[in-house]
Motif scaffolding. Structure first.
Motif, PDB file in Angstrom:
ATOM      1  N   TYR A  90      26.001 -60.142  10.934  1.00  0.00           N
ATOM      2  CA  TYR A  90      26.366 -60.735   9.591  1.00  0.00           C
ATOM      3  C   TYR A  90      25.492 -59.627   8.717  1.00  0.00           C
ATOM      4  N   PRO A  91      25.845 -59.542   7.176  1.00  0.00           N
ATOM      5  CA  PRO A  91      25.215 -58.621   6.495  1.00  0.00           C
ATOM      6  C   PRO A  91      24.065 -58.933   6.257  1.00  0.00           C
ATOM      7  N   MET A  92      23.166 -57.931   6.070  1.00  0.00           N
ATOM      8  CA  MET A  92      21.701 -58.104   5.715  1.00  0.00           C
ATOM      9  C   MET A  92      21.163 -57.005   4.709  1.00  0.00           C
ATOM     10  N   PRO A  93      20.285 -57.268   3.645  1.00  0.00           N
ATOM     11  CA  PRO A  93      19.962 -56.305   2.657  1.00  0.00           C
ATOM     12  C   PRO A  93      19.420 -54.895   3.444  1.00  0.00           C
ATOM     13  N   TRP A  94      18.637 -54.820   4.333  1.00  0.00           N
ATOM     14  CA  TRP A  94      18.197 -53.546   5.108  1.00  0.00           C
ATOM     15  C   TRP A  94      19.318 -52.942   5.394  1.00  0.00           C
ATOM     16  N   ASP A  95      20.384 -53.484   5.951  1.00  0.00           N
ATOM     17  CA  ASP A  95      21.551 -52.771   6.591  1.00  0.00           C
ATOM     18  C   ASP A  95      22.448 -52.131   5.577  1.00  0.00           C
ATOM     19  N   ALA A  96      22.407 -52.886   4.473  1.00  0.00           N
ATOM     20  CA  ALA A  96      23.618 -52.318   3.075  1.00  0.00           C
ATOM     21  C   ALA A  96      22.775 -51.453   2.444  1.00  0.00           C
ATOM     22  N   ALA A  97      21.379 -51.386   2.367  1.00  0.00           N
ATOM     23  CA  ALA A  97      21.047 -50.286   1.544  1.00  0.00           C
ATOM     24  C   ALA A  97      21.284 -48.829   2.049  1.00  0.00           C
ATOM     25  N   GLY A  98      21.804 -48.252   0.954  1.00  0.00           N
ATOM     26  CA  GLY A  98      22.429 -46.872   1.009  1.00  0.00           C
ATOM     27  C   GLY A  98      23.932 -46.761   1.338  1.00  0.00           C
ATOM     28  N   GLU A  99      24.238 -48.028   1.596  1.00  0.00           N
ATOM     29  CA  GLU A  99      26.036 -48.091   1.949  1.00  0.00           C
ATOM     30  C   GLU A  99      26.831 -48.254   0.560  1.00  0.00           C
ATOM     31  N   ASP A 100      27.954 -47.720   0.442  1.00  0.00           N
ATOM     32  CA  ASP A 100      28.883 -47.776  -0.700  1.00  0.00           C
ATOM     33  C   ASP A 100      29.649 -49.135  -0.872  1.00  0.00           C
ATOM     34  N   ASP A 101      29.826 -49.743   0.477  1.00  0.00           N
ATOM     35  CA  ASP A 101      30.706 -50.949   0.310  1.00  0.00           C
ATOM     36  C   ASP A 101      29.957 -52.121   0.090  1.00  0.00           C
ATOM     37  N   VAL A 102      30.724 -53.294  -0.227  1.00  0.00           N
ATOM     38  CA  VAL A 102      30.297 -54.397  -0.162  1.00  0.00           C
ATOM     39  C   VAL A 102      30.593 -55.437   1.050  1.00  0.00           C
ATOM     40  N   PHE A 103      29.572 -55.737   1.677  1.00  0.00           N
ATOM     41  CA  PHE A 103      29.729 -56.222   2.853  1.00  0.00           C
ATOM     42  C   PHE A 103      29.825 -57.846   2.669  1.00  0.00           C
ATOM     43  N   VAL A 104      30.504 -58.490   3.508  1.00  0.00           N
ATOM     44  CA  VAL A 104      30.911 -60.069   3.685  1.00  0.00           C
ATOM     45  C   VAL A 104      30.858 -60.308   4.854  1.00  0.00           C
ATOM     46  N   GLY A 105      30.214 -61.590   5.252  1.00  0.00           N
ATOM     47  CA  GLY A 105      30.308 -62.387   6.476  1.00  0.00           C
ATOM     48  C   GLY A 105      30.051 -63.995   6.302  1.00  0.00           C
ATOM     49  N   ARG A 106      29.891 -64.498   7.661  1.00  0.00           N
ATOM     50  CA  ARG A 106      29.549 -65.976   7.662  1.00  0.00           C
ATOM     51  C   ARG A 106      30.779 -66.597   6.785  1.00  0.00           C
ATOM     52  N   ILE A 107      32.062 -66.214   6.802  1.00  0.00           N
ATOM     53  CA  ILE A 107      33.013 -66.800   6.156  1.00  0.00           C
ATOM     54  C   ILE A 107      33.466 -68.063   7.072  1.00  0.00           C
TER      55      ILE A 107
END
Length: 367
Positions: A300-317
């Protein structure tokens, strides 16, 4: 590459192109700040040939050298006379600076893309996330605003769903990193974390402004409604970008001790029920969105993993068990990139691709 989303078929159309942004002269007001620095990092990697850059900041930062690619660029003091030779101006500074510099840049013939709140709710100023309302750049009068960094991931997720099943209500609780408040707050988190590492929370109270080992349920000033200005911005900006003033939106914005990336727990009420599988497919087809949704596997998305990435991440739907027409999801995005610098560059690309932004000067003279 330009990506377009078709809400009817749920598919995206991809048109290969590299907009000639490198032909432009770009001024960056706030070049030494956290967002300005990220803007320059993106420019380095996004374009095979760098555009001509003019780095501007306050008098305190004037004279500094910043290396972009293989170029050593000298930061100049931003003044109202800084924009005569500039095509587009990216401003990431205070509202006061935007209000002073933006009209001067427009008067000089430049297009302004502003990262602050000074013009967002002005009816004559488009508020743009290109994947959603890129066509709104067509009616700009010299200034285009980008939304608050907590608004962008929310509307990116809401947009493809709303077109298929109109949204009636959104409740969003954000967990916002300190970089949203600038480089000074990032330094404060580092200093406080080291200094308070061995402090006894049982015998001491939190310091004024303490973010280390703490969570602060206030971002920006409080309004008479009991909401903060940050929370009001999320509501008003989302409605404007989505062209949907009828959507009811309530937000609680919280600062957390994370350096980069904002997260949000989002509850969405639709006109009719929507199954998780349909929502997941629509979100996966949305340009700029990445679905990372395998809770059983710890994915599932977490801040550490999203840093430096261009996309918006979505999970736990998941289905909202409190409402038959509801879904719940978890969003994370790099607030310095898609939340600010990247979105600004994408607006410039949108303008170029629509023929609404051309260089004043070319190698052969005036364009």
């Amino acid at each position: 590459m330009c990506l377009g989303f078709n809400p009817i078929s749920g598919t995206s159309q991809r048109v290969e192109r590299e907009p000639p942004v490198q032909d432009l002269t770009i001024a960056v007001v706030g070049a030494t700040g956290a967002v300005g620095a990220e803007f320059l990092r993106i420019v380095e990697t996004r374009y095979s040939n760098l555009p001509k850059l003019k780095l501007l900041a306050s008098s305190r930062s004037a004279g500094k050298t910043i290396t972009v690619g293989e170029q050593d660029l000298i930061v100049e003091e931003a003044t109202e006379k800084s924009f005569d030779d500039v095509d587009v101006v990216f401003i990431s500074a205070s509202s006061a600076v935007s209000q002073q510099m933006a009209p001067a840049a427009v008067a000089a013939g430049a297009v302004v893309i502003d990262d602050g709140s000074a013009f967002r709710m002005d009816e004559t100023v488009p508020l743009v996330v290109p994947e959603i309302n890129g066509a709104d750049v067509e009616w700009h009068q010299g200034i285009i605003s980008i939304p608050n960094c907590s608004t962008t991931p929310l509307v990116m997720a809401a947009f493809p769903l709303h077109h298929v099943n109109p949204i009636k209500r959104i409740v969003a609780d954000t967990y916002q990193s300190v970089s949203g408040a600038g480089g000074g707050e990032m330094a404060a988190l580092r200093e406080q974390s080291e200094r308070l590492l061995d402090a006894d929370s049982n015998t001491s109270k939190s310091e004024k402004g303490q973010i280390a080992y703490n969570v602060v349920p206030q971002i920006d000033r409080f309004l008479d409604t009991g909401y903060t200005f940050e929370e009001q911005k999320m509501r008003q900006e989302s409605q404007k970008i989505l062209h949907a003033p009828e959507i009811q939106i309530s937000a609680t914005c919280v600062r957390v001790p994370v350096y980069i990336s904002h997260a949000a727990s989002v509850h969405i009420e639709f006109t009719r029920p929507m199954v998780v599988e349909e929502a997941r497919e629509l979100l996966a087809a949305m340009p700029g969105m990445t679905v990372l949704d395998n809770p059983d596997g710890g994915e599932y998305p977490m801040p550490w993993d999203a840093a430096g990435e261009d996309d918006v991440f979505v999970g736990r739907i998941r289905q909202d068990i409190s409402h038959p027409n509801g879904l719940v999801m978890w969003l994370v995005s790099d607030n310095l990139r898609k939340g600010a610098a990247l979105n600004s560059l994408q607006i410039a690309e949108e303008l170029v691709s629509r023929g609404r932004l051309k260089p004043k000067y070319t190698s052969g003279g005036t364009s």
